[in-house]
Design a protein around this motif. Structure first.
Motif, short mmCIF file in Angstrom:
data_model
loop_
_atom_site.label_atom_id
_atom_site.label_comp_id
_atom_site.label_asym_id
_atom_site.label_seq_id
_atom_site.Cartn_x
_atom_site.Cartn_y
_atom_site.Cartn_z
N GLU A 47 0.81 -1.22 0.00
CA GLU A 47 0.00 0.00 0.00
C GLU A 47 0.84 1.27 0.00
N LEU A 48 2.12 1.18 -0.35
CA LEU A 48 2.96 2.37 -0.37
C LEU A 48 2.45 3.40 -1.38
N GLY A 49 1.92 2.91 -2.50
CA GLY A 49 1.42 3.80 -3.54
C GLY A 49 0.22 4.63 -3.13
N GLU A 50 -0.41 4.30 -1.99
CA GLU A 50 -1.55 5.11 -1.53
C GLU A 50 -1.10 6.47 -1.01
N SER A 51 0.17 6.57 -0.57
CA SER A 51 0.66 7.82 -0.01
C SER A 51 1.85 8.40 -0.78
N ILE A 52 2.50 7.58 -1.59
CA ILE A 52 3.71 7.98 -2.31
C ILE A 52 3.43 8.00 -3.81
N SER A 53 3.69 9.13 -4.44
CA SER A 53 3.44 9.27 -5.88
C SER A 53 4.67 8.94 -6.71
N GLY A 54 5.87 9.20 -6.16
CA GLY A 54 7.10 8.98 -6.90
C GLY A 54 8.23 8.59 -5.97
N ALA A 55 9.15 7.78 -6.47
CA ALA A 55 10.32 7.37 -5.69
C ALA A 55 11.59 7.79 -6.42
N ILE A 56 12.44 8.54 -5.72
CA ILE A 56 13.71 8.97 -6.31
C ILE A 56 14.75 7.90 -6.03
N LEU A 57 15.33 7.34 -7.09
CA LEU A 57 16.29 6.25 -6.97
C LEU A 57 17.72 6.75 -7.19
N TYR A 58 18.67 5.89 -6.84
CA TYR A 58 20.08 6.13 -7.07
C TYR A 58 20.50 5.24 -8.25
N ASP A 59 21.64 5.53 -8.87
CA ASP A 59 22.06 4.78 -10.05
C ASP A 59 22.14 3.28 -9.76
N GLY A 69 13.83 -11.77 -9.00
CA GLY A 69 14.23 -11.34 -10.34
C GLY A 69 13.47 -10.16 -10.90
N THR A 70 12.39 -9.73 -10.22
CA THR A 70 11.62 -8.58 -10.68
C THR A 70 12.43 -7.29 -10.47
N SER A 71 12.51 -6.47 -11.50
CA SER A 71 13.27 -5.23 -11.36
C SER A 71 12.57 -4.28 -10.40
N PHE A 72 13.35 -3.47 -9.71
CA PHE A 72 12.77 -2.47 -8.82
C PHE A 72 11.88 -1.51 -9.61
N ILE A 73 12.30 -1.16 -10.82
CA ILE A 73 11.50 -0.27 -11.66
C ILE A 73 10.11 -0.87 -11.89
N GLN A 74 10.05 -2.18 -12.18
CA GLN A 74 8.77 -2.84 -12.42
C GLN A 74 7.94 -2.88 -11.13
N THR A 75 8.59 -3.16 -10.01
CA THR A 75 7.88 -3.23 -8.73
C THR A 75 7.26 -1.89 -8.38
N ILE A 76 8.04 -0.83 -8.55
CA ILE A 76 7.57 0.52 -8.24
C ILE A 76 6.41 0.90 -9.15
N THR A 77 6.58 0.65 -10.44
CA THR A 77 5.54 1.01 -11.41
C THR A 77 4.25 0.24 -11.14
N ASP A 78 4.36 -1.06 -10.82
CA ASP A 78 3.18 -1.88 -10.53
C ASP A 78 2.44 -1.37 -9.30
N ALA A 79 3.17 -0.70 -8.38
CA ALA A 79 2.55 -0.15 -7.18
C ALA A 79 1.90 1.21 -7.44
N GLY A 80 1.94 1.68 -8.68
CA GLY A 80 1.35 2.97 -9.01
C GLY A 80 2.24 4.15 -8.65
N ILE A 81 3.54 3.88 -8.50
CA ILE A 81 4.52 4.91 -8.12
C ILE A 81 5.39 5.23 -9.33
N ILE A 82 5.65 6.50 -9.56
CA ILE A 82 6.46 6.93 -10.70
C ILE A 82 7.94 6.85 -10.33
N PRO A 83 8.76 6.17 -11.12
CA PRO A 83 10.19 6.09 -10.83
C PRO A 83 10.92 7.38 -11.22
#
Length: 329
Positions: A47-59, A69-83
């Protein structure tokens, strides 16, 4: 999108040395795998995407995967969060200006932005740091950092990324609330002058500033209401109404204080502010969870509970609904 629906940004873009420093303070091994495990804990929080719209990542983070094996980008996007992605390469000593820093990273930035866009990032962040002390900040330091922020922002928009522009006036020092207000206003005036010069579309950016605060060692500290008044008054003088959102950094504030002060701003000024007042916190969301986790798999669920609690507190603060009783979770 990044400041819609009372949500905010989660800054999980700490460099490896900074992340290792946090780990060391808690006795967590400073290794690639523990950093990956910590970041997996964050991105898989329910439920992180209920309060967080975007996640700032490091390289390092944007290239990592969950254990399955799921990429963090895919996990974040599936949660409705913009990478998003941090693209500066750090603040370095500024030549000829003792005690002051200049942020580097413009070399080959165009190519790096294009790569990150292809990887799935849709916004980026660049941080400048401005220290207050005897004889500083200098005009030269403010000008150089403001120009770099503007050039970065223009390159971002050219690459299809929303720039998060972060000019941070640091909390360290014994300066007063009034001194912080004066410096913050000078910095923001200069930053927006350079953004205009570089033809940055203000409607397509997010500002990530400091709150106006007395220095950590100032003998006179300010109430949440005083911080709210000083911060919003400074912003009203300097930030054009075209900017859609202001997402504050926490800058070393405690988790509860950061929420309380953001709440006071929205409670006192929401009907008068031309931009959304949101959050882009790192430690003020993550630190309680990291202290619970301690690097141990058995503590993951409890740590995630603490993380989502802080995210929800800050979403409530955006509505002006946060109160101390929420901390009894």
């Amino acid at each position: 999108m990044l400041v819609a629906n009372d949500k905010g940004l989660l800054a999980m873009d700490e460099s490896n040395p900074t992340c290792n420093k946090r780990f060391a303070a808690l006795g967590i091994p400073q290794t690639l795998e523990f950093r990956r495990a910590w970041r997996e804990l964050i991105v898989t929080t329910p439920e992180l995407g209920e309060s967080i719209s975007g996640a700032i990542l490091y390289d390092e983070t944007i290239r990592q995967h969950q254990q399955d094996g799921t990429s963090f980008i895919q996990t974040i996007t599936d949660a409705g969060i913009i990478p998003g992605i941090k693209v500066d390469t750090g603040a370095k000593d500024m030549a000829g200006h003792p005690g002051e820093k200049i942020t580097e990273g413009l070399d080959r930035l165009r190519e790096r932005l294009n790569e990150y866009f292809e990887m799935g990032a849709r916004f980026a962040k660049w941080r400048a740091v401005i220290a207050i002390g005897p004889g500083i900040p200098s005009h030269a330091c403010i000008e150089a950092n403001a120009q770099a922020l503007a050039r970065y922002a223009a390159l971002c928009q050219g690459a299809g990324l929303v720039p998060v522009v972060e000019p941070e006036v640091l909390m360290e020092g014994d300066h007063t609330l009034e001194r912080c207000s004066a410096v913050t206003e000078e910095v923001l005036h200069t930053v927006f002058n350079h953004l205009y010069t570089q033809r940055v579309l203000l409607e397509g950016m997010i500002l990530k500033p400091n709150m106006v605060l007395p220095g950590l060692s100032c003998p006179v500290q300010a109430s949440a209401a005083e911080v709210a008044d000083a911060t919003v008054h400074s912003l009203l003088k300097t930030v054009p109404a075209a900017v859609p959102g202001i997402a504050f950094l926490s800058g070393g504030q405690s988790a509860e204080l950061a929420s309380e002060r953001l709440n006071a701003m929205n409670l006192r000024f929401k009907s008068r502010q031309p931009w959304a007042l949101a959050f882009s916190f790192a430690r003020a969301i993550q630190q309680p969870a990291m202290e619970i986790w301690q690097g141990k798999e058995a503590n993951v669920l409890a740590a995630q509970h603490a993380l989502i609690h802080r995210a929800r507190c800050n979403r409530a603060a955006r509505r002006g609904d946060y109160h101390a009783a929420m901390e009894g979770y």
